[in-house]
Design an enzyme around this catalytic site. Structure first.
Site, PDB file in Angstrom:
ATOM      1  N   ARG A  25      36.614  45.847  37.500  1.00  0.00           N
ATOM      2  CA  ARG A  25      38.012  45.495  37.214  1.00  0.00           C
ATOM      3  C   ARG A  25      38.256  44.021  37.537  1.00  0.00           C
ATOM      4  O   ARG A  25      39.308  43.645  38.065  1.00  0.00           O
ATOM      5  CB  ARG A  25      38.984  46.434  37.935  1.00  0.00           C
ATOM      6  CG  ARG A  25      40.395  46.357  37.360  1.00  0.00           C
ATOM      7  CD  ARG A  25      41.308  47.505  37.789  1.00  0.00           C
ATOM      8  NE  ARG A  25      41.424  47.641  39.204  1.00  0.00           N
ATOM      9  CZ  ARG A  25      41.104  48.745  39.880  1.00  0.00           C
ATOM     10  NH1 ARG A  25      40.647  49.823  39.242  1.00  0.00           N
ATOM     11  NH2 ARG A  25      41.228  48.789  41.190  1.00  0.00           N
TER      12      ARG A  25
ATOM     13  N   CYS B 183      36.108  36.536  25.259  1.00  0.00           N
ATOM     14  CA  CYS B 183      34.882  36.895  24.520  1.00  0.00           C
ATOM     15  C   CYS B 183      34.219  38.196  24.963  1.00  0.00           C
ATOM     16  O   CYS B 183      33.891  39.041  24.127  1.00  0.00           O
ATOM     17  CB  CYS B 183      33.878  35.753  24.592  1.00  0.00           C
ATOM     18  SG  CYS B 183      34.493  34.242  23.823  1.00  0.00           S
TER      19      CYS B 183
ATOM     20  N   ASP C  54      37.000  50.167  40.396  1.00  0.00           N
ATOM     21  CA  ASP C  54      36.246  49.220  41.213  1.00  0.00           C
ATOM     22  C   ASP C  54      36.264  49.702  42.656  1.00  0.00           C
ATOM     23  O   ASP C  54      36.665  50.846  42.927  1.00  0.00           O
ATOM     24  CB  ASP C  54      36.729  47.772  41.028  1.00  0.00           C
ATOM     25  CG  ASP C  54      38.031  47.489  41.755  1.00  0.00           C
ATOM     26  OD1 ASP C  54      38.622  48.425  42.361  1.00  0.00           O
ATOM     27  OD2 ASP C  54      38.473  46.334  41.723  1.00  0.00           O
TER      28      ASP C  54
END
Lengths: 323, 323
Positions: B187, B152, B210
C-alpha cells in the site's frame, strides 16, 4: 439501495442479442451447403407449451434458411414415424416434443433412444449424453471430425456465458472457466445436471442445487482431472453457503414460488434465469448483479439450429469417410 | 499435487507479450505525428537501480521511435534543470529518477511538483494524483479533450488485467471490474495505494494489505458511488480473510522474505507479481493459479511511452484551443 439514487450499474442482456451472433455463425455454415437442411418435428401430445415451442422452432427454422416439417402423429404411431424419418435421406434432423407418455412409464426415454444418432438434434441419445458427461467432444476420437451433440438448453447457457465473457478466451479452450465459481439451481436430468457437468468440465467449480441438497461438480484442485467428479454435500451445507461465493448464479426452478435470495448473492454477480418463471425478483436483481439475463429461450432455439448444422456437417464428413 | 501428474493448467504470461499490444497502440499514435517526441530523463543519484531503469527506458524509447536524452545532474542543480526543461519547447516529457534526497527530508516530493503538469510523464503532479483518486479522467471536464495522466506502474497492472480479460469489456467502460474481488499486497503511495484506488474506481472490491493491516476499497454496494471509498478493517481481519475470496492476487512486496501463502489462494485465481522479487513461489503458484504473471517491468515501460504520447496529444489539443 439509497432512495435518492435510482441508477444502477446492472447490464441486462436479452436472449435475442446473444442469439444474433449464433444465428450469424449458423448462416455462415449454411451458406457453404448446396441444399437446405430439413428438420422434422414430431408432436404427439396436446400440450399447448409443446405446440408453442414447435411453432416457435418452425418460425426460427424458416426465417434462418432451414426447412421445417411439423408432423402431428398419434402416440401409438410415433415410434414408426421416427423410424421412417431415421432412414429418409431428405430428413437431416429430428426433434420430438415431449412429454408424450406419462412420466412414470419411462416410455419417453425409450422414444429418445429411437431417434437415429446422426439425426438427433437435441443430443438426447445415450452416446451424446455419455460423451457430454465424460467431456468427450468428438464421436470419432482421435480423428475428431464428427462433433458430439450437446443438449440445447444447457448449451444455450454455455453460449450465454461465452457471450458475457465469463469464459475467458485467453485461457486454453476447454479450461476457460478455471477459477470461476458457479451456482446452478435445478438438477433435472434435462437441464440442471448436464449444465453443471458442462460448466465443471470447462473448469468451473459448480454448486448444483435442488431440493435434495447441494452437490459440488469440479475437475478437482488445479483442474487436473480430465472430466468432472461430483461431491455430495451433507445437509448442513446449503444454498446459503453457495450464493455468497458465486461469480455466476444460474436458476431454472419451475413454478412461481421459488425466488433466489438476493441478499445472499455477491455484489456484482452475474445472474441468469432459464426458468419460464422469473427466479430473480426484478428490479431488485438489478441492484445486485453486474449482468442479468432474464430468459434464454431465443438462445436455445439458435443452438437448436446450430446443432442441426453440426448434424449436417457430421453427415457429410461421415459420407466422405465412406466414399 | 499428485506426484504422478506433472501437468498443470496455469497459463504464464510474460510482460513482453502484454507490452507488445501497448507498443503497437503507441506506434499507431506516433505515426500520426510529424515530429519525434522527446523524453528527458534526469539522473541525480548514484543508485545503480535508477541508472538501470534509465538505460532501460532510453533503450525502449529509441527502439520505439521516441527521442531520449539522459541528463546526469547534481542534486543542487536538479531544480534549475527541470525548470529549464519545463519551458524548452523541444522537450515533450520529463522523467526524474528517484530517490534523490533522503526520504525523511520530503524534498523528492517537492521536486515531483516542480515538473510541469503538461510534461509529467509519470503522473506524479498533485493534479494528476488527485484526479486519479477522484476518478476524474480528463483535465478539462466537461470538454474532455485532455486526458489525465496515470502513474506508470499502477497503470501497467491495469493494462495487464485488461489484457487478461479480467476487465470484462461487455460491461460499460469504467465499470468493467464490477463483481471482481482483488487483493493488492503493498500500500505504498507510489504503487499499492494508487493501484487499489484505480481498481476500485473501475468497480472492483479491493483488499489493500500492508503491515498496518487491511483496508477495503470499493465504490459501495452496487458500485453506486462515483469513486472509491476506503474502509479500514480492524486487526482481526487479515490477509487470511482476503486471499480465499479473491479472483486476483497482486503482490509487490520488496525484499525476498515475503511470499504469498498459496494454501490460502483460491484454486484458479489470477496471480500477478509486481515486486522485483518473486512474491509467489514458483512452480508452486502454477499448481494453484489459472494465470500467473511473474513480472510487469516491460509493461511499465510501454505505459511510460503511452503516457508520453498522451502528453504530446494533450499539448497539441491545448494548442488548438489556444489558436
Amino acid at each position: 439501495m439509497a432512495s435518492t439514487q435510482s441508477t444502477n450499474h446492472c447490464k441486462v442482456f436479452l436472449a435475442g442479442t446473444v442469439a444474433k451472433g449464433l444465428l450469424a455463425e449458423v448462416a455462415g455454415g449454411l451458406s457453404k451447403l448446396d441444399f437446405k437442411p430439413k428438420l422434422v418435428g414430431f408432436l404427439a401430445n396436446d400440450d399447448p407449451a409443446a405446440k408453442m415451442y414447435a411453432d416457435w422452432s418452425a418460425k426460427t427454422c424458416i426465417e434462418n434458411g432451414f426447412d421445417f416439417d411439423l408432423r402431428t402423429v398419434s402416440k401409438v404411431e410415433i415410434e414408426e414415424h421416427i423410424l421412417a424419418a431415421n432412414t429418409d435421406a431428405s430428413v437431416h434432423g429430428i426433434i420430438v416434443y415431449y412429454p408424450i407418455f406419462p412420466q412414470t412409464s419411462g416410455q419417453d426415454k425409450y422414444i429418445q433412444q429411437i431417434v437415429a444418432l446422426e439425426k438427433d438434434v437435441e443430443g438426447l441419445s445415450h452416446r451424446y449424453v455419455f460423451n457430454m458427461y465424460q467431456n468427450i467432444r468428438f464421436l470419432d476420437q482421435p480423428t475428431n471430425t464428427l462433433k458430439s451433440i450437446l443438449p440445447c438448453t444447457p448449451l444455450a447457457v454455455v453460449k450465454v456465458l461465452e457471450y458475457l465473457q465469463i469464459y475467458n478466451s485467453i485461457l486454453p479452450y476447454g479450461n476457460r472457466l478455471f477459477g470461476k465459481t458457479i451456482t446452478v439451481i435445478n438438477r433435472s436430468e434435462v437441464v440442471g445436471r448436464p449444465l453443471a457437468a458442462l460448466l465443471a468440465n470447462d473448469g468451473a467449480k459448480v454448486f448444483s442445487i435442488d431440493l435434495d441438497g447441494v452437490q459440488i461438480f469440479t475437475r478437482g484442485e488445479g483442474i487436473k482431472k480430465r472430466h468432472h467428479e461430483v461431491q455430495v454435500q451433507d445437509p448442513s451445507f446449503t444454498i446459503k453457503d453457495c450464493l455468497p461465493v458465486s461469480d455466476v448464479v444460474i436458476s431454472g426452478v419451475p413454478g412461481n414460488k421459488f425466488k433466489v435470495d438476493l441478499s445472499l448473492v455477491r455484489d456484482g454477480a452475474v445472474c441468469v434465469n432459464f426458468s419460464s418463471e422469473k427466479n430473480f425478483d426484478s428490479p431488485a436483481v438489478k441492484e445486485k448483479a453486474s449482468i442479468y439475463i432474464p430468459a434464454i429461450g431465443k438462445v436455445t432455439i439458435a443452438v437448436l439450429l446450430r446443432n442441426l448444422l453440426r448434424l449436417v456437417q457430421n453427415q457429410s464428413a461421415a459420407k466422405q469417410v465412406e466414399a
